[in-house]
Motif scaffolding. Sequence first.
Motif, PDB file in Angstrom:
ATOM      1  N   HIS A   1       0.841  -1.203   0.000  1.00 32.39           N
ATOM      2  CA  HIS A   1       0.000   0.000   0.000  1.00 32.39           C
ATOM      3  C   HIS A   1       0.876   1.254   0.000  1.00 32.39           C
TER       4      HIS A   1
ATOM      5  N   ASP B   1       6.308   4.458   4.426  1.00 32.85           N
ATOM      6  CA  ASP B   1       7.304   3.508   4.931  1.00 32.85           C
ATOM      7  C   ASP B   1       7.212   2.164   4.220  1.00 32.85           C
ATOM      8  N   HIS B   2       6.115   1.907   3.547  1.00 31.22           N
ATOM      9  CA  HIS B   2       5.951   0.662   2.781  1.00 31.22           C
ATOM     10  C   HIS B   2       6.262   0.889   1.300  1.00 31.22           C
TER      11      HIS B   2
ATOM     12  N   ASP C   1      -0.355  -3.780   6.259  1.00 30.95           N
ATOM     13  CA  ASP C   1      -1.189  -3.230   7.324  1.00 30.95           C
ATOM     14  C   ASP C   1      -2.629  -3.580   6.966  1.00 30.95           C
TER      15      ASP C   1
ATOM     16  N   HIS D   1      -5.750   0.428  11.559  1.00 30.35           N
ATOM     17  CA  HIS D   1      -5.125  -0.867  11.883  1.00 30.35           C
ATOM     18  C   HIS D   1      -6.099  -1.678  12.726  1.00 30.35           C
TER      19      HIS D   1
ATOM     20  N   HIS E   1       6.110  -5.349  12.585  1.00 25.54           N
ATOM     21  CA  HIS E   1       6.119  -3.979  13.115  1.00 25.54           C
ATOM     22  C   HIS E   1       4.999  -3.596  14.069  1.00 25.54           C
TER      23      HIS E   1
ATOM     24  N   GLU F   1       2.632   4.800  11.699  1.00 25.12           N
ATOM     25  CA  GLU F   1       1.859   5.746  10.903  1.00 25.12           C
ATOM     26  C   GLU F   1       0.671   6.343  11.644  1.00 25.12           C
TER      27      GLU F   1
HETATM   28 ZN   LIG Z   1       2.762   0.090   8.323  1.00 22.87          ZN
END
Ligand SMILES: [Zn+2]
Length: 346
Positions: A36, A40-41, A115, A282, A304, A332
């Motif tokens: 996604h 950071d991804h 996520d 999340h 994570h 995030e």
């Molecule tokens: Zn993440």
Amino acid sequence: MRPQDILTPVPAGLCCKAGGFHIDPVRPVERALITHGHSDHARAGHGAVLATQETLDIMRLRYGENFAGTAQAIRYGEAIRLGDVAVKFHPAGHVLGSAQIAVSCKDICIVASGDYKDAPDPTCAPFELVPCDVFITEATFGLPVFRHGHAADEVKKLLVSVALFPERAHLVGAYSLGKAQRVIALIREAGYDAPIYLHGAMEKITRYYEAKGVPLGELRAVRGMKKADLAGTITLAPPSATSDIWTRRFPDPVTAFASGWMRVRARARQRGVELPLVISDHADWDGLTATIQATGASEVWVTHGQEDALVHWSRTKGLAARPLDLVGYGDEEENETLPDGEDGPA
Ligand SMILES: [Zn+2]
Ligand SMILES: [Zn+2]
């Protein structure tokens, strides 16, 4: 072949040697499969990127045309063969375009869920349960104390406050990809139809959601508005902006923050948040544990976040479980680093 020979944690991220790719690599690699668009991804600079069309579009919006050497779109449910493995993307319910990636080799199926959340979200495709042998789960809210409740109830709190304080502005801190659009959609579902104002850093991505058919009602840039005219209004801004001098342009602002961390009162106080809204993209503890069980996986890899409790819980259920110790993924829900140029004129 053992599962850990199919997907292996390495410093660049999760590596699939047999397929010649990495999933969500944190360093530039030859071929990246991206779950996604969160920064950071989804990083710039890979040779080739395979992702959903929405994730590719979001990367293009953030990093420009040359975000990767080549880009290939994959639809949810479509199977693609890469080397000795087959990959399929399935909705993760996290943000627009977000995907879990199922990697199959011989008779073993591993799902890297990136996520995810199992709670309803009007702005993206719902989480799809994918039966698998090994389930890789995030653990951002991997402690039993985290129970998010209903996002609609949190939005009601916001609207009660807006009605109660017509002379004040309401400033809602929310991650600019996904959370902001979801909060706006929930505000609309609650029946609020006045214009909603946007910080400059959110305009592009929010307009993209609208272009993909997510109705968000009337949106206006907050830039250039007169202070007095912002009384009684709602503005969405990245979390960092809500604690900065930027807020001086608003009349006596009520600062709200939409995050799963708002369950922890001390966090809200620390940030100077007057109106904490427990809204997360999340899964919470119940969501994580229910999902792990429902996948039917006999093995769980936890990454994570707060791995320990989830690893322990999985073992008490008779599952093989271990933390993955991947590094480079941010929190995030708490922070947002805006890539250069995205901050724009606020
Ligand atoms: Zn993440
Ligand atoms: Zn994310």
